[in-house]
Enzyme design. Structure first.
Site, PDB file in Angstrom:
ATOM      1  N   MET A 250      48.817  54.893  41.198  1.00 28.14           N
ATOM      2  CA  MET A 250      49.784  56.012  41.747  1.00 28.14           C
ATOM      3  C   MET A 250      50.926  55.273  43.017  1.00 28.14           C
ATOM      4  SD  MET A 250      46.322  58.168  43.774  1.00 28.14           S
ATOM      5  CE  MET A 250      46.141  57.176  44.072  1.00 28.14           C
TER       6      MET A 250
ATOM      7  N   GLY B 282      48.723  43.410  42.096  1.00 22.78           N
ATOM      8  CA  GLY B 282      47.292  43.545  41.059  1.00 22.78           C
ATOM      9  C   GLY B 282      47.990  44.319  40.102  1.00 22.78           C
ATOM     10  N   HIS B 283      48.616  45.305  40.149  1.00 23.48           N
ATOM     11  CA  HIS B 283      49.497  46.429  39.622  1.00 23.48           C
ATOM     12  C   HIS B 283      49.521  45.308  38.752  1.00 23.48           C
ATOM     13  CE1 HIS B 283      48.760  48.954  43.166  1.00 23.48           C
ATOM     14  NE2 HIS B 283      48.654  49.267  41.964  1.00 23.48           N
TER      15      HIS B 283
ATOM     16  N   GLY C 188      42.078  47.955  36.632  1.00 21.24           N
ATOM     17  CA  GLY C 188      41.816  47.128  37.848  1.00 21.24           C
ATOM     18  C   GLY C 188      40.119  46.991  38.082  1.00 21.24           C
TER      19      GLY C 188
ATOM     20  N   LYS D  72      39.157  46.156  40.028  1.00 22.26           N
ATOM     21  CA  LYS D  72      38.803  46.537  41.512  1.00 22.26           C
ATOM     22  C   LYS D  72      38.487  47.559  41.796  1.00 22.26           C
ATOM     23  CE  LYS D  72      40.789  47.675  45.654  1.00 22.26           C
ATOM     24  NZ  LYS D  72      41.695  49.019  45.973  1.00 22.26           N
ATOM     25  N   ASP D  73      38.809  48.645  40.893  1.00 25.28           N
ATOM     26  CA  ASP D  73      38.327  49.668  41.328  1.00 25.28           C
ATOM     27  C   ASP D  73      36.711  49.972  39.713  1.00 25.28           C
ATOM     28  OD1 ASP D  73      39.855  52.062  43.085  1.00 25.28           O
ATOM     29  OD2 ASP D  73      40.578  50.430  41.230  1.00 25.28           O
TER      30      ASP D  73
ATOM     31  N   GLN E 254      35.209  53.082  38.543  1.00 25.27           N
ATOM     32  CA  GLN E 254      36.823  54.347  37.676  1.00 25.27           C
ATOM     33  C   GLN E 254      36.671  53.675  36.565  1.00 25.27           C
ATOM     34  OE1 GLN E 254      40.411  55.481  39.157  1.00 25.27           O
ATOM     35  NE2 GLN E 254      41.067  53.113  38.432  1.00 25.27           N
TER      36      GLN E 254
ATOM     37  N   ARG F 265      46.343  50.857  50.083  1.00 27.49           N
ATOM     38  CA  ARG F 265      45.875  50.726  51.125  1.00 27.49           C
ATOM     39  C   ARG F 265      45.824  50.108  52.355  1.00 27.49           C
ATOM     40  NH1 ARG F 265      42.448  54.751  47.722  1.00 27.49           N
ATOM     41  NH2 ARG F 265      43.263  57.171  48.771  1.00 27.49           N
TER      42      ARG F 265
HETATM   43  P1  AMP Z   1      45.798  52.284  42.514  1.00 31.67           P
HETATM   44  O1  AMP Z   1      47.382  52.347  41.827  1.00 31.67           O
HETATM   45  O2  AMP Z   1      45.719  51.294  43.634  1.00 31.67           O
HETATM   46  O3  AMP Z   1      44.864  53.911  42.235  1.00 31.67           O
HETATM   47  O4  AMP Z   1      45.414  51.632  40.832  1.00 31.67           O
HETATM   48  C1  AMP Z   1      46.032  51.948  40.141  1.00 31.67           C
HETATM   49  C2  AMP Z   1      45.542  50.597  38.541  1.00 31.67           C
HETATM   50  O5  AMP Z   1      46.079  49.113  39.865  1.00 31.67           O
HETATM   51  C3  AMP Z   1      43.625  51.266  38.835  1.00 31.67           C
HETATM   52  O6  AMP Z   1      43.706  50.740  37.503  1.00 31.67           O
HETATM   53  C4  AMP Z   1      43.089  49.951  39.373  1.00 31.67           C
HETATM   54  O7  AMP Z   1      42.124  49.613  39.644  1.00 31.67           O
HETATM   55  C5  AMP Z   1      44.177  48.816  39.801  1.00 31.67           C
HETATM   56  N1  AMP Z   1      44.046  47.891  41.132  1.00 31.67           N
HETATM   57  C6  AMP Z   1      44.398  47.593  41.894  1.00 31.67           C
HETATM   58  N2  AMP Z   1      44.496  47.110  43.178  1.00 31.67           N
HETATM   59  C7  AMP Z   1      44.389  46.033  41.381  1.00 31.67           C
HETATM   60  C8  AMP Z   1      43.426  44.640  42.280  1.00 31.67           C
HETATM   61  N3  AMP Z   1      43.619  44.391  44.006  1.00 31.67           N
HETATM   62  N4  AMP Z   1      44.120  44.260  41.598  1.00 31.67           N
HETATM   63  C9  AMP Z   1      43.538  44.369  39.988  1.00 31.67           C
HETATM   64  N5  AMP Z   1      44.049  45.592  39.964  1.00 31.67           N
HETATM   65  C10 AMP Z   1      44.613  46.619  40.934  1.00 31.67           C
END
Ligand code: AMP
Length: 281
Positions: free
Chosen positions: A31, A37-38, A148, A150-151, A154, A188
């Site tokens: 998103m 992390g991304h 990731g 983290k989710d 999901q 966030r």
């Molecule tokens: P998001 O854009 O944050 O909703 O997540 C996009 C992708 O990045 C999803 O697959 C998440 O699980 C992953 N993600 C978000 N935060 C992290 C993190 N801290 N470590 C690893 N992957 C992450």
């Protein structure tokens, strides 16, 4: 900066060119508001594939009416830079109208797995996630898609969707990347006040404490779960949304820790809702 496309037609022709050159294609759905992390997901995709597409789409169908869709951070230029630095080849940033044109009425529901943890607390969330991820997989048609840990819920839901609907893609899940003090990186986290940010690492501390108890021989899941809940509830200013330990693959309840378990928490610090998890066993 990574080249940018905004339409399904353009991403398809870029991917077709890569395929014609014999390249393997990876997809990292996000998103945006990209962080380290991304970046790890993009690096992992680049290790597995030659041509990596990073999608950046704040997906309206996965936000509830009272959630942060409008204020979710949008940082496309920085995202393109971060994606490029991590080895991404193309950013696909569609508009909501591109993804959900007039007359859109079809949704994907992964039942059962959406009845626990974040599912009941965010009605419609995983339906929105599954729908947009299936659309992205259909548009890009990657060999590998990277998510990731983290989710965690999901990831479980997407793995199951891909299996149940015979989607020809390998799903890869990468470990959670954390700040130096243990807080899971999240787009966030920037919503947190200084006081909230100061206590936020205690979420992971509570999870690690639970992991240590399990490693020390505690196999009674109810005892582990109540310890986790107490530790998270003791964080100053925290309001616990849930703290649960479930079968890591099926998200079903467990009595004894006789197979891998997911210990997952969701906590409000002020108005910001943070999630984190660890695997036990
Ligand atoms: P998001 O854009 O944050 O909703 O997540 C996009 C992708 O990045 C999803 O697959 C998440 O699980 C992953 N993600 C978000 N935060 C992290 C993190 N801290 N470590 C690893 N992957 C992450």
């Amino acid at each position: 900066m990574t080249p940018l496309v905004t339409t399904a037609a353009d991403v398809r022709s870029a991917v077709a060119a890569a395929r014609a050159a014999g390249q393997w294609v990876g997809l990292v759905p996000t998103m945006g508001a990209l962080h380290a992390g991304h970046a790890e997901l993009v690096r992992a995709a680049k290790r597995a594939c030659d041509f990596v597409v990073v999608s950046v789409f704040v997906n309206p169908t996965q936000f509830g009416p009272k959630e942060d869709f409008a204020k979710y951070p949008r940082t496309l230029d920085a995202d393109r830079q971060l994606a490029a630095d991590a080895g991404g080849d193309l950013v696909f940033a569609p508009t909501p109208a591109e993804m959900y044109p007039d007359g859109f009425v079809t949704f994907v529901e992964v039942t059962k797995l959406d009845e626990v943890l974040c599912g009941p607390r965010r009605p419609g969330h995983f339906r929105g996630v599954a729908t947009v991820v299936l659309k992205l997989l259909n548009v890009v048609q990657p060999d590998v898609a990277v998510f990731g840990a983290k989710d965690a819920q999901q990831a479980v839901i997407i793995r199951r969707m891909v299996r149940d609907l015979d989607v020809p893609v390998a799903i890869q899940v990468e470990p959670t990347v954390r700040e130096a003090d243990g807080l899971a990186m999240s787009s966030r986290n920037r919503y947190l006040s200084a006081d909230e940010r100061a206590v936020a690492p205690k979420i992971y501390e509570a999870l690690k404490e639970t992991q240590a108890r399990a490693a020390g021989g505690e196999i009674d899941v109810a005892r582990l779960e109540s310890g986790l809940l107490a530790a998270v509830a003791a964080i100053p200013g925290a309001r616990v949304d849930y703290a649960n330990i479930l079968d890591a693959e099926n998200l079903t309840p467990m009595t004894r820790l006789d197979r891998p378990a997911l210990a997952a928490v969701a906590v409000f610090l002020g108005t910001t809702r943070l999630i984190d998890n660890v695997i036990l066993g």
